[in-house]
Design a protein around this motif. Structure first.
Motif, PDB file in Angstrom:
ATOM      1  N   UNK A 162      -2.598  -5.681  -5.602  1.00  0.00           N
ATOM      2  CA  UNK A 162      -2.774  -6.123  -4.182  1.00  0.00           C
ATOM      3  C   UNK A 162      -4.498  -5.846  -3.833  1.00  0.00           C
ATOM      4  N   UNK A 163      -4.911  -7.094  -3.374  1.00  0.00           N
ATOM      5  CA  UNK A 163      -6.355  -6.998  -2.905  1.00  0.00           C
ATOM      6  C   UNK A 163      -6.366  -6.684  -1.217  1.00  0.00           C
ATOM      7  N   UNK A 217       0.790  -1.310  -0.167  1.00  0.00           N
ATOM      8  CA  UNK A 217      -0.059   0.125   0.086  1.00  0.00           C
ATOM      9  C   UNK A 217       0.879   1.210  -0.036  1.00  0.00           C
ATOM     10  N   UNK A 218       0.589   2.021  -0.772  1.00  0.00           N
ATOM     11  CA  UNK A 218       1.599   3.247  -0.912  1.00  0.00           C
ATOM     12  C   UNK A 218       0.997   4.172  -2.188  1.00  0.00           C
ATOM     13  N   UNK A 219       1.270   5.575  -1.684  1.00  0.00           N
ATOM     14  CA  UNK A 219       0.911   6.438  -2.897  1.00  0.00           C
ATOM     15  C   UNK A 219       1.693   6.019  -4.216  1.00  0.00           C
ATOM     16  N   UNK A 241      -9.764  -4.404  10.611  1.00  0.00           N
ATOM     17  CA  UNK A 241      -8.459  -5.061  10.472  1.00  0.00           C
ATOM     18  C   UNK A 241      -8.215  -5.245   9.128  1.00  0.00           C
ATOM     19  N   UNK A 242      -7.009  -5.221   8.748  1.00  0.00           N
ATOM     20  CA  UNK A 242      -6.319  -5.251   7.526  1.00  0.00           C
ATOM     21  C   UNK A 242      -5.973  -6.552   6.957  1.00  0.00           C
ATOM     22  N   UNK A 243      -6.839  -7.017   5.921  1.00  0.00           N
ATOM     23  CA  UNK A 243      -6.533  -8.250   5.292  1.00  0.00           C
ATOM     24  C   UNK A 243      -6.106  -8.129   4.000  1.00  0.00           C
ATOM     25  N   UNK A 244      -5.466  -9.477   3.440  1.00  0.00           N
ATOM     26  CA  UNK A 244      -5.122  -9.183   1.974  1.00  0.00           C
ATOM     27  C   UNK A 244      -5.946 -10.493   1.378  1.00  0.00           C
ATOM     28  N   UNK A 245      -6.819 -10.221   0.500  1.00  0.00           N
ATOM     29  CA  UNK A 245      -7.996 -11.219   0.432  1.00  0.00           C
ATOM     30  C   UNK A 245      -7.358 -12.436  -1.170  1.00  0.00           C
ATOM     31  N   UNK A 246      -6.402 -11.838  -1.670  1.00  0.00           N
ATOM     32  CA  UNK A 246      -5.796 -12.704  -2.883  1.00  0.00           C
ATOM     33  C   UNK A 246      -4.211 -12.828  -2.830  1.00  0.00           C
TER      34      UNK A 246
END
Length: 652
Positions: free
Chosen positions: A442-443, A421-423, A460-465
């Motif tokens: 990035x999902x 995650x970033x600009x 809560x932060x998750x990554x789904x893929x």
């Protein structure tokens, strides 16, 4: 948090950027979401493959992913050999500045020769693909050479930060069952010698690391060093007169490149395993998206190679992308507080990537140090390691970037392998304190307790893929991999971080879940309270933890370092308590404020809030403290806690 504040990329930057607008970014993101396999296959085209894949992603046995199935590549070949047929062969690959102002510059051609020689030395010792080695070195070019030589042969390396103790080193050697340790006689930090070879000897004493057959020692300082016959070898002796020709092994895309140990709060460190093809594909893609890399750039990430940032964005990412990467040895404020600014001025650094902890320490030193140096070469600033609070963001933007350099506030982890995650600096409007949007491919989602996506609000932060640079497992412990990351929300990777998502889809990382307080039924992020405190004119740094409270459930305890011209007092304590209450709400008013000279930090710059939590609850510390930068800080804090408890007891 002022979530409505938006700062657009400078027009002059966007005009030259690879991704010039949000429209361009959205098109790229949507293409990745629509057909991830096609998207990542296109990104993989940026690196060299000896043989192509027959499948982009195999997710048939989650959470165990395979990327670019059946393909063959080599990370060292991508970092070195493929540049030698281009003009880059005579370009500076590594610029190195030692603590005592030593300087070395290695071109891609020179670096290739040194890596081949050292790889041949490893082969002569009998090391081969699949073997494991520990790299325990100071920040010198030889550390990168050792990594690249291992990668060239398929030897799985684990870099152990040079500040770790013999005991921490021994734990990692034995978990990895390493056949070799690559080290140096000593390193330098703040004018003192760090006796690395002595620590290796202590770790290997009494045959406590039976897997180690060879120790290779680079002579960095010329310190008096004991060498054990048959086991220990001087680097120079092994490489003198040896061939400079060493073909790179054609390795499977899923061949493990390295294992990097992350310290848990207690118990045994976890060996995070990263692969070859998928890892390099995403690291190179993010080098270009996030840093908008140009051929002429001098790029400086200040991380040590003992951390994942040093792997991905000091060595492998920059070199695979053909950049000039700057390495420095020592501390950011020694021998003077302007060390970083002097280096930027000297080498005309264009891209500067450092930690919020470092930024906050610079704020405390005052504006004169950077203002007295020429920082006009800078065109992009970055932040990594933990969320950067808005006050620090604005200082970084104003004082270092002179309000003309975009800031990329990056979120990722040891486990993710690359920035997630970033600009994107030429496109994404920044919101100070937010890592903004997930990168293409990035999902990322913010979910509630049940795993349902939150459209706006906390969760809560998750990554789904799956993603190419993801960790493949925990070394020798697949069950810990499954239970630690994939069990809380089935089918989704749980990052362990709390986060907020706003109406623009911007993600605000709030820190680890155990850094979220529950005060009288209200969830409060420690970062929210810390950001509020550092907005006060007197405060340089703050760390916030919760302590049990019979009425509220948890009460807020704050550890504060003040700017040099201010001193703690009862009046200031009350002023700060009221300040937080006004900024966030009465429920966030701190129960206690402790004034401290320094906060306990890991050697990568993260505040160890777990230890502060133990001090306010038990007045002592336990568990793994091997990552502490300065153990004396914790001793002073725990003693201070006991003394304050005694005073409070007397008052009662």
């Amino acid at each position: 948090m002022e979530q409505n504040e938006k700062i657009n990329p400078p027009k002059h930057f966007s005009e030259r950027a690879a991704i010039k607008s949000m429209q361009d970014f959205e098109a790229l993101y949507e293409a990745a979401a629509y057909d991830p396999d096609k998207f990542w296959a296109e990104q993989a085209g940026a690196i060299h493959w000896f043989a192509k894949w027959n499948k982009v992603c195999d997710w048939s046995n989650p959470p165990f992913a395979k990327w670019f199935v059946g393909a063959k590549t080599n990370v060292a070949y991508n970092c070195l050999d493929r540049h030698l047929t281009t003009w880059r062969k005579n370009k500076a690959a590594i610029i190195w500045e030692g603590e005592n102002f030593e300087q070395r510059i290695l071109t891609y051609q020179e670096l290739h020769r040194k890596v081949c020689k050292f790889a041949n030395a490893l082969k002569q010792l009998g090391l081969k693909s699949g073997d494991r080695s520990i790299i325990y070195m100071p920040m010198t070019p030889e550390a990168a050479i050792a990594m690249l030589a291992c990668a060239r042969l398929g030897i799985i390396h684990s870099v152990v930060f040079g500040g770790f103790s013999a005991e921490a080193l021994k734990t990692r050697i034995n978990d990895l069952e390493a056949a070799a340790v690559i080290t140096a006689d000593a390193g330098l930090r703040r004018g003192k010698e760090v006796l690395l070879k002595q620590n290796v000897d202590d770790a290997l004493a009494n045959n406590e690391c039976p897997s180690v057959k060879n120790v290779i020692v680079h002579k960095r300082i010329g310190s008096l060093t004991k060498m054990q016959s048959g086991r220990d070898h001087w680097w120079d002796d092994l490489t003198t007169g040896i061939s400079e020709v060493c073909p790179a092994e054609e390795l499977d895309s899923e061949h493990p490149l390295y294992v990097l140990y992350t310290s848990g709060t207690t118990g045994k460190p976890k060996g995070v395993v990263h692969s070859t093809g998928g890892y390099l594909t995403q690291v190179v893609a993010t080098m270009k998206w996030v840093f908008d890399l140009k051929d002429e750039d001098i790029y400086w990430c200040t991380a040590d190679i003992g951390w994942v940032t040093g792997h991905s964005y000091v060595v492998y990412g920059p070199l695979a992308a053909g950049a000039t990467t700057l390495l420095y040895e020592g501390a950011p404020d020694w021998p003077k507080p302007d060390r970083f600014w002097r280096i930027i001025e000297k080498y005309r650094v264009n891209i500067f990537y450092t930690s919020p902890t470092a930024i906050r320490s610079f704020i405390r030193q005052g504006d004169d140090w950077p203002n007295n140096r020429d920082l006009s070469s800078l065109r992009l600033l970055g932040s990594v390691g933990e969320p950067i609070n808005p006050t620090a963001w604005h200082w970084y933007n104003r004082v270092i970037g002179k309000e003309r350099c975009p800031i990329v506030d990056t979120w990722w982890q040891t486990e993710t392998g690359s920035i997630m995650i970033s600009p994107v600096p030429g496109a994404t409007p920044a919101k100070p304190g937010s890592a903004t949007r997930p990168l293409p491919g990035v999902m990322a989602e913010v979910v509630d307790d049940k795993g349902e996506p939150v459209k706006v609000g906390k969760g809560f932060l998750v990554l789904s893929k799956p993603w190419p640079s993801m960790l493949r497992t925990i070394y020798n412990n697949p069950e810990r991999f499954k239970s630690g990351y994939w069990s809380r929300y089935p089918g989704k990777y749980f990052t362990g971080d709390a986060a907020t998502i706003d109406e623009d889809g911007y993600i605000w990382c709030l820190g680890r879940v155990d850094d979220v307080l529950n005060v009288a039924g209200h969830r409060l992020s420690t970062m929210e309270v810390e950001s509020s405190l550092v907005r006060h004119k007197t405060v340089a740094e703050a760390a916030v933890v919760g302590a049990p409270h019979e009425l509220k459930g948890e009460a807020i305890h704050c550890f504060v370092t003040l700017k040099q011209e201010f001193h703690g007092s009862d009046a200031l304590t009350e002023e700060l308590r009221q300040w937080v209450a006004t900024e966030i709400g009465a429920l966030a008013k701190p129960e206690r404020i402790y004034y401290v000279a320094a906060l306990p930090k890991t050697r990568s710059g993260k505040i160890m809030r777990r230890l502060l939590r133990e001090i306010v609850t038990t007045k002592s510390v336990s568990g793994d403290t091997s990552t502490l930068e300065d153990y004396s800080v914790i001793l002073k804090l725990s003693q201070q806690g006991k003394e304050e408890e005694e005073i409070l007891g007397e008052k009662k």
